[in-house]
Design a protein around this motif. Structure first.
Motif, PDB file in Angstrom:
ATOM      1  N   GLN A 214       9.011 -28.429  -6.960  1.00 15.55           N
ATOM      2  CA  GLN A 214       7.856 -27.319  -7.121  1.00 15.55           C
ATOM      3  C   GLN A 214       8.794 -26.322  -6.524  1.00 15.55           C
ATOM      4  N   VAL A 215       8.955 -26.382  -5.294  1.00 10.75           N
ATOM      5  CA  VAL A 215       9.437 -25.088  -4.516  1.00 10.75           C
ATOM      6  C   VAL A 215      11.088 -24.516  -5.154  1.00 10.75           C
ATOM      7  N   LEU A 216      11.684 -25.659  -5.554  1.00 12.00           N
ATOM      8  CA  LEU A 216      12.856 -25.087  -6.415  1.00 12.00           C
ATOM      9  C   LEU A 216      12.435 -24.413  -7.540  1.00 12.00           C
ATOM     10  N   THR A 217      11.725 -25.009  -8.159  1.00 16.64           N
ATOM     11  CA  THR A 217      11.207 -24.350  -9.582  1.00 16.64           C
ATOM     12  C   THR A 217      10.780 -22.798  -9.158  1.00 16.64           C
ATOM     13  N   LEU A 218       9.908 -22.799  -8.166  1.00 17.13           N
ATOM     14  CA  LEU A 218       9.122 -21.467  -7.826  1.00 17.13           C
ATOM     15  C   LEU A 218      10.226 -20.504  -7.389  1.00 17.13           C
ATOM     16  N   LEU A 219      11.360 -21.101  -6.671  1.00 19.60           N
ATOM     17  CA  LEU A 219      12.430 -20.133  -6.237  1.00 19.60           C
ATOM     18  C   LEU A 219      13.063 -19.631  -7.498  1.00 19.60           C
ATOM     19  N   LEU A 220      13.500 -20.417  -8.497  1.00 17.26           N
ATOM     20  CA  LEU A 220      14.143 -20.028  -9.586  1.00 17.26           C
ATOM     21  C   LEU A 220      13.480 -19.218 -10.600  1.00 17.26           C
ATOM     22  N   TYR A 221      11.822 -19.108 -10.482  1.00 15.69           N
ATOM     23  CA  TYR A 221      11.435 -17.889 -11.114  1.00 15.69           C
ATOM     24  C   TYR A 221      11.072 -16.803 -10.360  1.00 15.69           C
ATOM     25  N   CYS A 222      11.105 -16.694  -8.995  1.00 13.51           N
ATOM     26  CA  CYS A 222      10.964 -15.851  -8.283  1.00 13.51           C
ATOM     27  C   CYS A 222      12.263 -14.913  -8.083  1.00 13.51           C
ATOM     28  N   ILE A 223      13.579 -15.505  -7.932  1.00 16.11           N
ATOM     29  CA  ILE A 223      14.795 -14.673  -7.718  1.00 16.11           C
ATOM     30  C   ILE A 223      15.030 -14.073  -8.796  1.00 16.11           C
ATOM     31  N   PRO A 224      14.741 -14.362 -10.280  1.00 21.10           N
ATOM     32  CA  PRO A 224      15.052 -13.452 -11.265  1.00 21.10           C
ATOM     33  C   PRO A 224      14.092 -12.047 -11.175  1.00 21.10           C
ATOM     34  N   ALA A 225      12.815 -12.737 -10.964  1.00 19.64           N
ATOM     35  CA  ALA A 225      11.843 -11.476 -10.897  1.00 19.64           C
ATOM     36  C   ALA A 225      12.125 -10.529  -9.877  1.00 19.64           C
ATOM     37  N   LEU A 226      12.482 -11.013  -8.553  1.00 22.09           N
ATOM     38  CA  LEU A 226      12.753 -10.030  -7.405  1.00 22.09           C
ATOM     39  C   LEU A 226      14.107  -9.299  -7.770  1.00 22.09           C
ATOM     40  N   ILE A 227      15.096  -9.793  -8.433  1.00 19.37           N
ATOM     41  CA  ILE A 227      16.135  -9.117  -8.914  1.00 19.37           C
ATOM     42  C   ILE A 227      15.971  -8.059  -9.695  1.00 19.37           C
ATOM     43  N   THR A 228      15.047  -8.274 -10.755  1.00 19.08           N
ATOM     44  CA  THR A 228      14.540  -7.300 -11.910  1.00 19.08           C
ATOM     45  C   THR A 228      13.530  -6.314 -11.154  1.00 19.08           C
ATOM     46  N   GLY A 229      12.827  -6.738 -10.096  1.00 15.54           N
ATOM     47  CA  GLY A 229      12.110  -5.556  -9.389  1.00 15.54           C
ATOM     48  C   GLY A 229      13.113  -4.575  -8.601  1.00 15.54           C
ATOM     49  N   ILE A 230      13.852  -5.359  -7.983  1.00 15.49           N
ATOM     50  CA  ILE A 230      14.820  -4.406  -7.069  1.00 15.49           C
ATOM     51  C   ILE A 230      15.712  -3.271  -8.221  1.00 15.49           C
ATOM     52  N   VAL A 231      16.070  -3.867  -9.299  1.00 13.98           N
ATOM     53  CA  VAL A 231      16.833  -3.265 -10.174  1.00 13.98           C
ATOM     54  C   VAL A 231      15.831  -2.131 -10.878  1.00 13.98           C
ATOM     55  N   ALA A 232      14.490  -2.297 -11.017  1.00 11.73           N
ATOM     56  CA  ALA A 232      13.718  -1.388 -11.554  1.00 11.73           C
ATOM     57  C   ALA A 232      13.531  -0.455 -10.600  1.00 11.73           C
ATOM     58  N   TYR A 233      13.407  -0.770  -9.223  1.00 12.77           N
ATOM     59  CA  TYR A 233      12.937   0.392  -8.156  1.00 12.77           C
ATOM     60  C   TYR A 233      14.095   1.212  -7.829  1.00 12.77           C
ATOM     61  N   LEU A 234      15.432   0.701  -8.091  1.00 13.07           N
ATOM     62  CA  LEU A 234      16.493   1.414  -7.788  1.00 13.07           C
ATOM     63  C   LEU A 234      16.732   2.463  -9.050  1.00 13.07           C
ATOM     64  N   PHE A 235      16.400   1.882 -10.416  1.00 14.35           N
ATOM     65  CA  PHE A 235      16.563   2.756 -11.656  1.00 14.35           C
ATOM     66  C   PHE A 235      15.296   3.792 -11.544  1.00 14.35           C
ATOM     67  N   PHE A 236      14.133   3.578 -11.200  1.00 10.35           N
ATOM     68  CA  PHE A 236      13.218   4.396 -10.879  1.00 10.35           C
ATOM     69  C   PHE A 236      13.315   5.583 -10.040  1.00 10.35           C
ATOM     70  N   ARG A 237      13.954   5.138  -8.772  1.00 11.83           N
ATOM     71  CA  ARG A 237      14.217   6.103  -7.638  1.00 11.83           C
ATOM     72  C   ARG A 237      15.274   7.061  -8.318  1.00 11.83           C
ATOM     73  N   GLU A 238      16.067   6.548  -8.829  1.00 12.50           N
ATOM     74  CA  GLU A 238      17.376   7.397  -9.347  1.00 12.50           C
ATOM     75  C   GLU A 238      16.681   8.262 -10.324  1.00 12.50           C
TER      76      GLU A 238
END
Length: 172
Positions: A4-28
């Protein structure tokens, strides 16, 4: 549990990467938008102030032309025959012209204003230097001596005129 922890991490990592990319894009995007608006405001201010600045350059060009000894002596005739009175009249005329255009300095760079001020001072110095000669005893001889002094060298106001032309050419 580990699954369950591994599954949660597999879902969170792409969401976190997407969030960082969105933040950088909007900041720019917002930085670019801010810079674009700042440029537009500056462009509009320049569009409104350019005619006023050019008018200031024109006025100071006219001032420098008017205080050129050759033109000044033709325009300001002696009232009497006293050389000291004529010297005072010429210098007073230069100072009045300068004071009339004093407010224009806000449109000039500090260097340009210094050159204009130095041109004025050099013209006054030239008149005073020539007037100090003991060979000159009346206003007409003072006029003649100043004109003779100007035969060999350019007017002190030419330096200011050249600097103004240089500054105006940088505007375009």
């Amino acid at each position: 549990m580990e699954d369950q922890v591994l599954t949660l991490l597999l879902y969170c990592i792409p969401a976190l990467i997407t969030g960082i990319v969105a933040y950088l894009f909007f900041r720019e995007y917002f930085n670019n938008e801010f810079e674009r608006r700042k440029y537009e405001v500056a462009k509009e201010l320049n569009k409104q102030s350019l005619p006023i600045r050019l008018q200031a350059y024109e006025r100071l060009t006219l001032f420098l032309e008017r205080i050129s000894p050759n033109k000044l002596l033709l325009r300001v005739a002696p009232v009497g025959n006293n050389k000291e009175d004529y010297e005072t009249l010429l210098i007073k005329n230069i100072e009045q012209e300068f004071e009339h255009n004093l407010a224009q300095q806000i449109y000039f760079s500090d260097n340009c204003w210094s050159v204009i001020n130095a041109s004025k001072s050099a013209t006054v110095q030239l008149i005073r230097k020539v007037a100090m000669s003991e060979k000159i005893d009346n206003a007409d001889k003072l006029r003649e001596a100043i004109l003779n002094e100007m035969l060999d060298k350019p007017a002190p106001s030419n330096a200011g005129l050249h600097y103004i032309k240089k500054e105006v050419s940088e505007i375009w």
